[in-house]
Motif scaffolding. Structure first.
Motif, PDB file in Angstrom:
ATOM      1  N   SER A 152       2.339 -22.200 -12.352  1.00 55.44           N
ATOM      2  CA  SER A 152       1.786 -21.333 -13.384  1.00 55.44           C
ATOM      3  C   SER A 152       2.806 -20.228 -13.665  1.00 55.44           C
ATOM      4  O   SER A 152       3.384 -19.654 -12.734  1.00 55.44           O
ATOM      5  CB  SER A 152       0.467 -20.727 -12.877  1.00 55.44           C
ATOM      6  N   GLY A 153       3.078 -19.995 -14.933  1.00 52.04           N
ATOM      7  CA  GLY A 153       4.045 -18.961 -15.289  1.00 52.04           C
ATOM      8  C   GLY A 153       5.485 -19.435 -15.332  1.00 52.04           C
ATOM      9  O   GLY A 153       6.396 -18.653 -15.622  1.00 52.04           O
TER      10      GLY A 153
ATOM     11  N   SER B 135       4.121 -24.045 -21.117  1.00 53.62           N
ATOM     12  CA  SER B 135       3.600 -23.972 -22.493  1.00 53.62           C
ATOM     13  C   SER B 135       4.688 -23.504 -23.452  1.00 53.62           C
ATOM     14  O   SER B 135       4.787 -23.987 -24.589  1.00 53.62           O
ATOM     15  CB  SER B 135       2.415 -23.014 -22.571  1.00 53.62           C
TER      16      SER B 135
ATOM     17  N   ASP C  42      -4.147 -26.011 -19.757  1.00 50.43           N
ATOM     18  CA  ASP C  42      -5.078 -24.902 -20.000  1.00 50.43           C
ATOM     19  C   ASP C  42      -6.001 -25.233 -21.177  1.00 50.43           C
ATOM     20  O   ASP C  42      -7.224 -25.034 -21.111  1.00 50.43           O
ATOM     21  CB  ASP C  42      -4.270 -23.639 -20.352  1.00 50.43           C
TER      22      ASP C  42
ATOM     23  N   ARG D  85      -8.590 -28.020 -20.551  1.00 49.26           N
ATOM     24  CA  ARG D  85      -9.703 -27.570 -19.706  1.00 49.26           C
ATOM     25  C   ARG D  85     -10.751 -26.801 -20.518  1.00 49.26           C
ATOM     26  O   ARG D  85     -11.809 -26.443 -19.999  1.00 49.26           O
ATOM     27  CB  ARG D  85      -9.171 -26.723 -18.537  1.00 49.26           C
TER      28      ARG D  85
ATOM     29  N   ILE E  10      -5.327 -34.928 -14.104  1.00 57.15           N
ATOM     30  CA  ILE E  10      -4.032 -35.560 -14.403  1.00 57.15           C
ATOM     31  C   ILE E  10      -4.232 -37.020 -14.829  1.00 57.15           C
ATOM     32  O   ILE E  10      -3.573 -37.507 -15.744  1.00 57.15           O
ATOM     33  CB  ILE E  10      -3.092 -35.459 -13.171  1.00 57.15           C
TER      34      ILE E  10
ATOM     35  N   LEU F  18       1.288 -29.505 -17.754  1.00 56.92           N
ATOM     36  CA  LEU F  18       0.257 -29.184 -16.771  1.00 56.92           C
ATOM     37  C   LEU F  18       0.951 -28.872 -15.455  1.00 56.92           C
ATOM     38  O   LEU F  18       2.036 -29.400 -15.184  1.00 56.92           O
ATOM     39  CB  LEU F  18      -0.680 -30.376 -16.544  1.00 56.92           C
ATOM     40  N   ILE F  19       0.304 -28.052 -14.645  1.00 58.32           N
ATOM     41  CA  ILE F  19       0.905 -27.784 -13.337  1.00 58.32           C
ATOM     42  C   ILE F  19       1.138 -29.116 -12.629  1.00 58.32           C
ATOM     43  O   ILE F  19       2.178 -29.355 -12.057  1.00 58.32           O
ATOM     44  CB  ILE F  19      -0.010 -26.869 -12.482  1.00 58.32           C
ATOM     45  N   SER F  20       0.151 -29.998 -12.683  1.00 64.37           N
ATOM     46  CA  SER F  20       0.230 -31.329 -12.040  1.00 64.37           C
ATOM     47  C   SER F  20       0.942 -31.219 -10.696  1.00 64.37           C
ATOM     48  O   SER F  20       2.053 -31.737 -10.540  1.00 64.37           O
ATOM     49  CB  SER F  20       0.893 -32.351 -12.956  1.00 64.37           C
ATOM     50  N   PRO F  21       0.292 -30.567  -9.740  1.00 64.15           N
ATOM     51  CA  PRO F  21       0.985 -30.192  -8.500  1.00 64.15           C
ATOM     52  C   PRO F  21       1.274 -31.351  -7.543  1.00 64.15           C
ATOM     53  O   PRO F  21       2.130 -31.208  -6.677  1.00 64.15           O
ATOM     54  CB  PRO F  21       0.014 -29.203  -7.843  1.00 64.15           C
TER      55      PRO F  21
ATOM     56  N   LYS G 127      -1.121 -13.653 -17.197  1.00 64.83           N
ATOM     57  CA  LYS G 127      -2.597 -13.610 -17.218  1.00 64.83           C
ATOM     58  C   LYS G 127      -3.158 -12.814 -16.052  1.00 64.83           C
ATOM     59  O   LYS G 127      -4.382 -12.739 -15.892  1.00 64.83           O
ATOM     60  CB  LYS G 127      -3.151 -15.033 -17.184  1.00 64.83           C
TER      61      LYS G 127
ATOM     62  N   LEU H 293      -3.126 -13.696 -13.027  1.00 63.74           N
ATOM     63  CA  LEU H 293      -3.791 -14.589 -12.069  1.00 63.74           C
ATOM     64  C   LEU H 293      -3.168 -14.523 -10.679  1.00 63.74           C
ATOM     65  O   LEU H 293      -3.871 -14.628  -9.665  1.00 63.74           O
ATOM     66  CB  LEU H 293      -3.771 -16.036 -12.595  1.00 63.74           C
TER      67      LEU H 293
ATOM     68  N   ILE I 230      -8.981 -15.154  -6.485  1.00 66.99           N
ATOM     69  CA  ILE I 230      -8.942 -16.561  -6.905  1.00 66.99           C
ATOM     70  C   ILE I 230      -8.501 -17.352  -5.680  1.00 66.99           C
ATOM     71  O   ILE I 230      -7.462 -17.054  -5.091  1.00 66.99           O
ATOM     72  CB  ILE I 230      -7.930 -16.810  -8.052  1.00 66.99           C
ATOM     73  N   LYS I 231      -9.324 -18.320  -5.308  1.00 71.00           N
ATOM     74  CA  LYS I 231      -8.996 -19.157  -4.147  1.00 71.00           C
ATOM     75  C   LYS I 231      -8.313 -20.426  -4.639  1.00 71.00           C
ATOM     76  O   LYS I 231      -8.632 -20.938  -5.720  1.00 71.00           O
ATOM     77  CB  LYS I 231     -10.266 -19.552  -3.386  1.00 71.00           C
ATOM     78  N   GLY I 232      -7.410 -20.945  -3.831  1.00 68.29           N
ATOM     79  CA  GLY I 232      -6.759 -22.214  -4.152  1.00 68.29           C
ATOM     80  C   GLY I 232      -5.854 -22.110  -5.360  1.00 68.29           C
ATOM     81  O   GLY I 232      -5.858 -22.996  -6.226  1.00 68.29           O
TER      82      GLY I 232
ATOM     83  N   THR J 132      -2.341 -22.369  -7.103  1.00 67.39           N
ATOM     84  CA  THR J 132      -1.101 -23.112  -6.851  1.00 67.39           C
ATOM     85  C   THR J 132       0.049 -22.155  -6.527  1.00 67.39           C
ATOM     86  O   THR J 132       0.301 -21.199  -7.267  1.00 67.39           O
ATOM     87  CB  THR J 132      -0.727 -23.960  -8.081  1.00 67.39           C
TER      88      THR J 132
HETATM   89  N1  LIG Z   1      -6.541 -22.136  -8.866  1.00 66.33           N
HETATM   90  C1  LIG Z   1      -5.691 -22.276  -9.897  1.00 66.33           C
HETATM   91  N2  LIG Z   1      -4.478 -22.816  -9.703  1.00 66.33           N
HETATM   92  C2  LIG Z   1      -3.643 -22.966 -10.742  1.00 66.33           C
HETATM   93  N3  LIG Z   1      -3.937 -22.610 -12.024  1.00 66.33           N
HETATM   94  C3  LIG Z   1      -5.149 -22.058 -12.261  1.00 66.33           C
HETATM   95  C4  LIG Z   1      -6.063 -21.879 -11.211  1.00 66.33           C
HETATM   96  N4  LIG Z   1      -7.185 -21.308 -11.744  1.00 66.33           N
HETATM   97  C5  LIG Z   1      -6.975 -21.158 -13.054  1.00 66.33           C
HETATM   98  N5  LIG Z   1      -5.753 -21.620 -13.382  1.00 66.33           N
HETATM   99  C6  LIG Z   1      -5.265 -21.681 -14.761  1.00 66.33           C
HETATM  100  O1  LIG Z   1      -5.309 -23.048 -15.109  1.00 66.33           O
HETATM  101  C7  LIG Z   1      -4.085 -23.474 -15.651  1.00 66.33           C
HETATM  102  C8  LIG Z   1      -3.611 -24.769 -15.008  1.00 66.33           C
HETATM  103  O2  LIG Z   1      -4.354 -25.854 -15.457  1.00 66.33           O
HETATM  104  P1  LIG Z   1      -3.791 -27.319 -15.217  1.00 66.33           P
HETATM  105  O3  LIG Z   1      -4.789 -28.239 -15.793  1.00 66.33           O
HETATM  106  O4  LIG Z   1      -2.396 -27.382 -15.745  1.00 66.33           O
HETATM  107  O5  LIG Z   1      -3.749 -27.425 -13.633  1.00 66.33           O
HETATM  108  S1  LIG Z   1      -3.629 -28.730 -12.738  1.00 66.33           S
HETATM  109  O6  LIG Z   1      -2.565 -29.552 -13.332  1.00 66.33           O
HETATM  110  O7  LIG Z   1      -4.907 -29.414 -12.748  1.00 66.33           O
HETATM  111  O8  LIG Z   1      -3.275 -28.250 -11.390  1.00 66.33           O
HETATM  112  C9  LIG Z   1      -3.068 -22.407 -15.359  1.00 66.33           C
HETATM  113  O9  LIG Z   1      -2.320 -22.308 -16.549  1.00 66.33           O
HETATM  114  P2  LIG Z   1      -0.733 -22.170 -16.600  1.00 66.33           P
HETATM  115  O10 LIG Z   1      -0.458 -20.763 -16.174  1.00 66.33           O
HETATM  116  O11 LIG Z   1      -0.407 -22.414 -18.032  1.00 66.33           O
HETATM  117  O12 LIG Z   1      -0.121 -23.174 -15.689  1.00 66.33           O
HETATM  118  C10 LIG Z   1      -3.875 -21.178 -15.009  1.00 66.33           C
HETATM  119  O13 LIG Z   1      -3.951 -20.338 -16.140  1.00 66.33           O
END
Ligand SMILES: Nc1ncnc2c1ncn2[C@@H]1O[C@H](COP(=O)(O)OS(=O)(=O)O)[C@@H](OP(=O)(O)O)[C@H]1O
Ligand SMILES: Nc1ncnc2c1ncn2[C@@H]1O[C@H](COP(=O)(O)OP(=O)(O)O)[C@@H](O)[C@H]1O
Length: 295
Positions: free
Chosen positions: A127-128, A132, A155, A158, A176, A197-200, A235, A237, A246-248, A250
């Motif tokens: 994230s970040g 995007s 984002d 969702r 994913i 997507l983060i798609s970790p 954001k 976050l 926020i738990k969990g 990435t």
């Molecule tokens: N717990 C947690 N971990 C990571 N990210 C979080 C979480 N909660 C909310 N968000 C917000 O959700 C965006 C990531 O959604 P994704 O669908 O790309 O995530 S994933 O691929 O399913 O891991 C992500 O957006 P990006 O910052 O654009 O990556 C966040 O804004």
């Protein structure tokens, strides 16, 4: 389909071994596992069916033979309709008695129309990290050159398609998986589909890769250090995650598995990250070098 499989050099630092992944035919067989019929648009037999414009199934050799007794029976675990001229249905997952329907206008025709090759640019990173931003810069640049793209942003998805999914590992996997299936449709439509997507998890990304014909899944790793992403924190976050609100999250208390073998790596040098246009240009160079920007 690509006329020939392009080479897949890593355009980022380090380089990578030539692609050794299975070609479309092998992938097709794998995709068909567990189904009574194995239908893949890339297969010549299926293309022939499409040309005929018929509703018909194109089974793998193992399931070609119809039941001689004309009765329903099971082949490879799936119900198969026997008898002369009967259509052969299949079971895929929980979907029983289903039949693939090919159309005479296929990916080849659409690609000709668009003068490009359908593919998936899959952007992964924290994230970040700028997923995007890169997706939009790439889309804008390709659009200005006359190419049709579509951005699938995690984002955004969702907010609708994936609104029922949390950030637990299994829901992320389902997120994913769904997006992978959507990218496959967009690529088949002839578009340059940009998924960000983060798609970790590596296995989830690889599962999406295996849905696409060889070389048409282009994985872009935005290898931006956590400290930079956290400093950006548009954001707020990361701040919330560090505060345990926020738990969990990435990178903080949830894992991110970097790709071990991807097509493009984008990274900072001496703390300086490439500008959005420069990131987009790196991807466009890859698309150009591998003939995606022409039919
Ligand atoms: N717990 C947690 N971990 C990571 N990210 C979080 C979480 N909660 C909310 N968000 C917000 O959700 C965006 C990531 O959604 P994704 O669908 O790309 O995530 S994933 O691929 O399913 O891991 C992500 O957006 P990006 O910052 O654009 O990556 C966040 O804004
Ligand atoms: N290449 C870049 N250089 C500097 N800042 C960037 C770059 N890419 C993105 N940013 C900024 O970083 C923040 C996060 O970008 P964003 O694209 O939303 O990341 P992600 O989608 O991975 O969460 C935004 O404020 C954005 O303007």
């Amino acid at each position: 389909m690509l006329a020939k499989a392009p080479p897949r050099p890593c355009s980022g630092a380090g380089g990578r071994a030539p692609c050794t992944r299975p070609g479309p035919a092998l992938l097709a067989v794998r995709r068909g596992q567990g189904a009574g019929l194995k239908l893949v648009a890339a297969r010549p037999a299926t293309v022939a069916a499409a040309a005929a414009g018929e509703r018909r199934a194109v089974p793998e050799p193992a399931t070609t033979a119809e039941a001689k007794d004309g009765e329903r029976r099971h082949v490879n675990g799936s119900a198969v309709a026997g008898g002369n001229g009967k259509l052969v249905t299949s079971t895929v997952g929980k979907s029983t008695n289903i039949l693939w329907h090919d159309c005479p206008i296929g990916q080849h025709e659409r690609q000709k129309l668009l003068n490009q090759k359908g593919c998936v640019v899959w952007i992964t990173g924290l994230s970040g990290s700028g997923k995007s931003t890169l997706a939009c810069a790439l889309s804008r640049e390709l659009h200005s050159r006359g190419h049709l793209t579509y951005v699938l942003d995690g984002d955004n998805l969702r907010h609708g398609l994936n609104r029922d999914l949390s950030f637990e590992a299994e829901d992320r996997a389902e997120n994913i998986r769904r997006v992978g299936e959507v990218t496959k449709l967009f690529a088949d439509a002839g578009l340059i589909c940009i998924a960000c997507l983060i798609s970790p998890f590596r296995s989830d990304r690889n599962a999406c890769r295996s849905l696409l014909p060889n070389s048409t899944f282009i994985e872009v790793f935005l290898n931006i250090p956590l400290e930079i992403c956290e400093a950006r924190d548009p954001k707020g976050l990361y701040k919330l995650a560090r505060a345990g609100k926020i738990k969990g999250f990435t990178g903080i208390d949830d894992p991110y598995e970097p790709p071990s073998d991807c097509e493009i790596v984008i990274q900072c040098k001496d703390g300086n990250c490439p500008a959005p246009k420069s990131m987009a240009d790196q991807v466009i160079s890859y698309l150009e070098a591998n003939s995606f920007l022409q039919d």
